[in-house]
Scaffold this motif. Sequence first.
Motif, PDB file in Angstrom:
ATOM      1  N   THR A  52       3.749   6.729 -10.729  1.00  0.00           N
ATOM      2  CA  THR A  52       4.656   6.362 -11.818  1.00  0.00           C
ATOM      3  C   THR A  52       5.734   5.435 -11.273  1.00  0.00           C
ATOM      4  O   THR A  52       6.409   5.763 -10.305  1.00  0.00           O
ATOM      5  N   ASN A  53       5.865   4.270 -11.876  1.00  0.00           N
ATOM      6  CA  ASN A  53       6.858   3.268 -11.470  1.00  0.00           C
ATOM      7  C   ASN A  53       6.760   2.900  -9.993  1.00  0.00           C
ATOM      8  O   ASN A  53       7.757   2.971  -9.255  1.00  0.00           O
ATOM      9  N   PRO A  54       5.595   2.494  -9.511  1.00  0.00           N
ATOM     10  CA  PRO A  54       5.490   2.033  -8.127  1.00  0.00           C
ATOM     11  C   PRO A  54       6.181   0.687  -7.951  1.00  0.00           C
ATOM     12  O   PRO A  54       6.503   0.003  -8.934  1.00  0.00           O
ATOM     13  N   ASP A  55       6.409   0.314  -6.701  1.00  0.00           N
ATOM     14  CA  ASP A  55       6.933  -1.013  -6.379  1.00  0.00           C
ATOM     15  C   ASP A  55       6.069  -2.069  -7.062  1.00  0.00           C
ATOM     16  O   ASP A  55       4.845  -1.954  -7.116  1.00  0.00           O
ATOM     17  N   ARG A  56       6.688  -3.111  -7.573  1.00  0.00           N
ATOM     18  CA  ARG A  56       5.959  -4.122  -8.343  1.00  0.00           C
ATOM     19  C   ARG A  56       4.911  -4.855  -7.525  1.00  0.00           C
ATOM     20  O   ARG A  56       3.957  -5.404  -8.077  1.00  0.00           O
ATOM     21  N   ILE A  57       5.061  -4.881  -6.202  1.00  0.00           N
ATOM     22  CA  ILE A  57       4.053  -5.579  -5.398  1.00  0.00           C
ATOM     23  C   ILE A  57       2.928  -4.652  -4.939  1.00  0.00           C
ATOM     24  O   ILE A  57       2.011  -5.081  -4.245  1.00  0.00           O
ATOM     25  N   THR A  58       2.996  -3.386  -5.348  1.00  0.00           N
ATOM     26  CA  THR A  58       1.935  -2.451  -4.992  1.00  0.00           C
ATOM     27  C   THR A  58       0.619  -2.901  -5.604  1.00  0.00           C
ATOM     28  O   THR A  58       0.556  -3.229  -6.795  1.00  0.00           O
ATOM     29  N   THR A  59      -0.421  -2.932  -4.795  1.00  0.00           N
ATOM     30  CA  THR A  59      -1.730  -3.276  -5.335  1.00  0.00           C
ATOM     31  C   THR A  59      -2.193  -2.162  -6.270  1.00  0.00           C
ATOM     32  O   THR A  59      -1.801  -1.004  -6.114  1.00  0.00           O
ATOM     33  N   ASN A  79     -10.177  -5.266   5.251  1.00  0.00           N
ATOM     34  CA  ASN A  79      -9.372  -5.773   6.357  1.00  0.00           C
ATOM     35  C   ASN A  79      -7.874  -5.601   6.129  1.00  0.00           C
ATOM     36  O   ASN A  79      -7.115  -5.382   7.073  1.00  0.00           O
ATOM     37  N   GLY A  80      -7.426  -5.731   4.868  1.00  0.00           N
ATOM     38  CA  GLY A  80      -6.011  -5.560   4.585  1.00  0.00           C
ATOM     39  C   GLY A  80      -5.494  -4.199   5.018  1.00  0.00           C
ATOM     40  O   GLY A  80      -4.361  -4.069   5.491  1.00  0.00           O
ATOM     41  N   LEU A  81      -6.341  -3.183   4.870  1.00  0.00           N
ATOM     42  CA  LEU A  81      -5.957  -1.839   5.294  1.00  0.00           C
ATOM     43  C   LEU A  81      -6.063  -1.661   6.794  1.00  0.00           C
ATOM     44  O   LEU A  81      -5.329  -0.872   7.384  1.00  0.00           O
ATOM     45  N   TYR A  97       0.786  -1.237   0.000  1.00  0.00           N
ATOM     46  CA  TYR A  97       0.000   0.000   0.000  1.00  0.00           C
ATOM     47  C   TYR A  97       0.823   1.294   0.000  1.00  0.00           C
ATOM     48  O   TYR A  97       0.286   2.357  -0.326  1.00  0.00           O
ATOM     49  N   LYS A  98       2.104   1.227   0.376  1.00  0.00           N
ATOM     50  CA  LYS A  98       2.831   2.469   0.675  1.00  0.00           C
ATOM     51  C   LYS A  98       2.938   3.395  -0.522  1.00  0.00           C
ATOM     52  O   LYS A  98       2.874   4.623  -0.364  1.00  0.00           O
TER      53      LYS A  98
END
Length: 439
Positions: free
Chosen positions: A86-93, A273-275, A77-78
């Motif tokens: 732009t170009n977020p971490d690949r595991i970002t939802t 719930n994830g949040l 989520y970060k």
Amino acid sequence: MKKFSKYIVLFVTAIAVTSCDDYLDITPVGRVMPETLEQYRAVLTQGYITYPEHKSLTALRTDELTMNEFADEINVYKDIYIWKDTNPDRITTTFQYQDLYSAIFYTNVIINEATPKLAVSEERNQLIGEAYALRAMAYFDLVNLFGKPYNAATAASDKGVPLALEIDLEQAFVPQSVEVIYNQIISDTQEAKKLINLNTQTAGKNYRFSKAALYSLESRIYLYQQQWQKSLDAANNALAINNNLVDLKATSVFATKYDSKESILALEDGYINGLKGTSYASPDLIAAYSKTTDLRFPLYFLASGSRYRIQKGGNDDQKCSFRTSELYLTKAETSLQLNNISDAKTTVLSFIKNRYTAAAYTQLEIDVNGMNTADLTNFILEERRREFAVEGQRWFDLRRTSQKQIVHTFNGEDFTLMQNDPRYTIIYPANARLNNPNL
């Protein structure tokens, strides 16, 4: 799959899901071919099920949350929290662009296939009307995520989202203007009004559209367009069906529950719930409440050391897309915009009487009645902030009003969303852009 590489991946998920249902015959071009009313109802039910919980993610972009930097899922989520689009971490939802179009796919099946095939009946009309309403809601969410905020002066040239009204995987999905998308949304609500014949849905089935839900959607659409009279009229139409409010002085219960007297459409979870495990209420959000007189405060929040956990959302019994509270606050806001300050004050007072202690309301009544237009406008918007905390309304309210500056701190570093920042419009997800160069 190469032949789809130049197009948006809209319907792949929908086809994959429905192909396992034994009554669905998927032809080579991906057309769903149910035959009976019951089978078409099952198709639309899948559309409702597919409708995503994207509004939870919008809360990350607002002033409502602060992150737990030590949470296990923080990296998911970060980058949304720091507006690194732009170009977020690949595991970002990612925002559920494809899921919204998958829901639209199911509605298109109903609208295009069930309309000529099924014998006219109240049940058939209700089904098709719901499909139009759900499609309108999906496009409304899409254009308010990935299109610029509605501005009558620029809507015809502002970039919106692709429009898909047919079951055709070979069409090129080119973004249409914000104006074109809003025109289609309104057209769909008008078609839905001709067909939907249930004033309300029973608890448990109130994830489905009813007349009250359709009017609520219509009121929200026109509010975002600043068509104040149309928004007010639609709110009044919905309130004529259900004007109940939960009185928190009598019972401390979430008005967001699907079986609440306020519930109109119970489809989405605004705070998943994830949040819940990775965030706290922001100091800004906590400061918006009176901890001693606002009856929502102990209901919505639970102290956790020096911070507060949010107790709303995260459960199936708190699915909530529309409820009567929104209608009251929309009626107050639109009445004020139409220079009817007396009606605006009466409406907002009738609402807040159910949210504060009796002693606090006595003073608030005096305060509200003494407010000028500017102060009352601010009070109504702050009531929206308090009432709809983490229900997915805040991001859209900020987009349509102040687009204020927001600062988020993460790992000791400040990240700023400037006032009127272009990032108030979310860019298309990378996988959508990869599959569709038209975006």
